[in-house]
Design a protein around this motif. Structure first.
Motif, PDB file in Angstrom:
ATOM      1  N   GLU A  20       0.863  -1.178   0.000  1.00 50.69           N
ATOM      2  CA  GLU A  20       0.000   0.000   0.000  1.00 50.69           C
ATOM      3  C   GLU A  20       0.898   1.226   0.000  1.00 50.69           C
ATOM      4  O   GLU A  20       2.003   1.210   0.540  1.00 50.69           O
ATOM      5  N   ILE A  21       0.426   2.280  -0.629  1.00 47.64           N
ATOM      6  CA  ILE A  21       1.200   3.518  -0.721  1.00 47.64           C
ATOM      7  C   ILE A  21       1.015   4.340   0.545  1.00 47.64           C
ATOM      8  O   ILE A  21      -0.119   4.572   0.980  1.00 47.64           O
ATOM      9  N   ILE A  22       2.106   4.766   1.115  1.00 53.26           N
ATOM     10  CA  ILE A  22       2.072   5.658   2.279  1.00 53.26           C
ATOM     11  C   ILE A  22       2.103   7.105   1.801  1.00 53.26           C
ATOM     12  O   ILE A  22       1.335   7.939   2.246  1.00 53.26           O
ATOM     13  N   GLY A  23       3.017   7.412   0.876  1.00 51.82           N
ATOM     14  CA  GLY A  23       3.108   8.772   0.354  1.00 51.82           C
ATOM     15  C   GLY A  23       4.515   9.111  -0.084  1.00 51.82           C
ATOM     16  O   GLY A  23       5.432   8.300   0.002  1.00 51.82           O
ATOM     17  N   GLU A  24       4.669  10.340  -0.557  1.00 46.02           N
ATOM     18  CA  GLU A  24       5.961  10.764  -1.066  1.00 46.02           C
ATOM     19  C   GLU A  24       6.936  11.021   0.084  1.00 46.02           C
ATOM     20  O   GLU A  24       6.538  11.411   1.174  1.00 46.02           O
ATOM     21  N   VAL A  25       8.213  10.774  -0.216  1.00 48.41           N
ATOM     22  CA  VAL A  25       9.288  11.036   0.741  1.00 48.41           C
ATOM     23  C   VAL A  25      10.453  11.692  -0.004  1.00 48.41           C
ATOM     24  O   VAL A  25      10.638  11.466  -1.196  1.00 48.41           O
ATOM     25  N   PHE A  26      11.198  12.500   0.737  1.00 47.10           N
ATOM     26  CA  PHE A  26      12.300  13.261   0.159  1.00 47.10           C
ATOM     27  C   PHE A  26      13.511  13.188   1.068  1.00 47.10           C
ATOM     28  O   PHE A  26      13.379  13.109   2.286  1.00 47.10           O
ATOM     29  N   GLY A  27      14.677  13.262   0.472  1.00 48.27           N
ATOM     30  CA  GLY A  27      15.936  13.409   1.195  1.00 48.27           C
ATOM     31  C   GLY A  27      16.717  14.495   0.484  1.00 48.27           C
ATOM     32  O   GLY A  27      16.967  14.391  -0.714  1.00 48.27           O
ATOM     33  N   LEU A  28      17.080  15.543   1.185  1.00 45.64           N
ATOM     34  CA  LEU A  28      17.701  16.709   0.563  1.00 45.64           C
ATOM     35  C   LEU A  28      19.002  17.070   1.272  1.00 45.64           C
ATOM     36  O   LEU A  28      19.104  16.968   2.494  1.00 45.64           O
ATOM     37  N   THR A  29      19.981  17.493   0.488  1.00 45.62           N
ATOM     38  CA  THR A  29      21.217  18.033   1.049  1.00 45.62           C
ATOM     39  C   THR A  29      21.724  19.139   0.130  1.00 45.62           C
ATOM     40  O   THR A  29      21.502  19.098  -1.075  1.00 45.62           O
ATOM     41  N   THR A  30      22.375  20.110   0.708  1.00 43.76           N
ATOM     42  CA  THR A  30      23.006  21.185  -0.056  1.00 43.76           C
ATOM     43  C   THR A  30      24.441  21.312   0.429  1.00 43.76           C
ATOM     44  O   THR A  30      24.684  21.402   1.629  1.00 43.76           O
ATOM     45  N   GLN A  31      25.370  21.289  -0.509  1.00 41.05           N
ATOM     46  CA  GLN A  31      26.787  21.336  -0.189  1.00 41.05           C
ATOM     47  C   GLN A  31      27.407  22.597  -0.784  1.00 41.05           C
ATOM     48  O   GLN A  31      27.011  23.046  -1.855  1.00 41.05           O
ATOM     49  N   SER A  32      28.382  23.132  -0.075  1.00 43.52           N
ATOM     50  CA  SER A  32      29.121  24.296  -0.552  1.00 43.52           C
ATOM     51  C   SER A  32      30.474  23.835  -1.076  1.00 43.52           C
ATOM     52  O   SER A  32      31.093  22.934  -0.512  1.00 43.52           O
TER      53      SER A  32
END
Length: 112
Positions: A20-32
């Motif tokens: 069953e679908i729970i929903g969208e998920v994201f993993g984000l990072t920003t590097q300098s």
């Protein structure tokens, strides 16, 4: 879920599993970018070739985004992530943002 690594797939279906679908998920990072390495990369751009420090930065960013994606799915009680994708973009020329995203799912028994 801590006992095993969460399944992450770029496909829509997991062979032999119903979910069953729970929903969208994201993993984000920003590097300098590192100033010293940035200077060396500028010199490298004159002669051509791979800029290893940037390649390493993007590889590390993708790994961190993927780990954060897994954690976000685990926090929602997911067993797996389907349709995983990466996206990246530059921010103001000296930062790089990488996002991993997909759909968190929970396995269901065949008799449900």
């Amino acid at each position: 879920m801590a006992d095993r690594e969460m399944l992450v797939t770029t496909t829509e279906n997991i062979p032999g599993r119903k979910y069953e679908i729970i929903g969208e998920v994201f993993g984000l990072t920003t590097q300098s970018k590192n100033f010293v390495k940035n200077f060396g990369a500028g010199l490298k751009s004159v002669v051509g070739g791979e800029i290893h420090s940037y390649t390493k930065m993007l590889e590390d960013s993708r790994n961190q985004a993927l780990e954060r994606l897994r954690q976000a799915a685990e926090d929602k009680g997911a067993d797996a992530i389907v349709m995983m994708r990466f996206d990246s973009s530059s921010i103001s020329g000296d930062m790089q943002s990488v996002v991993a995203y997909g759909t968190a799912v929970r396995f269901i028994a065949d008799n449900e």
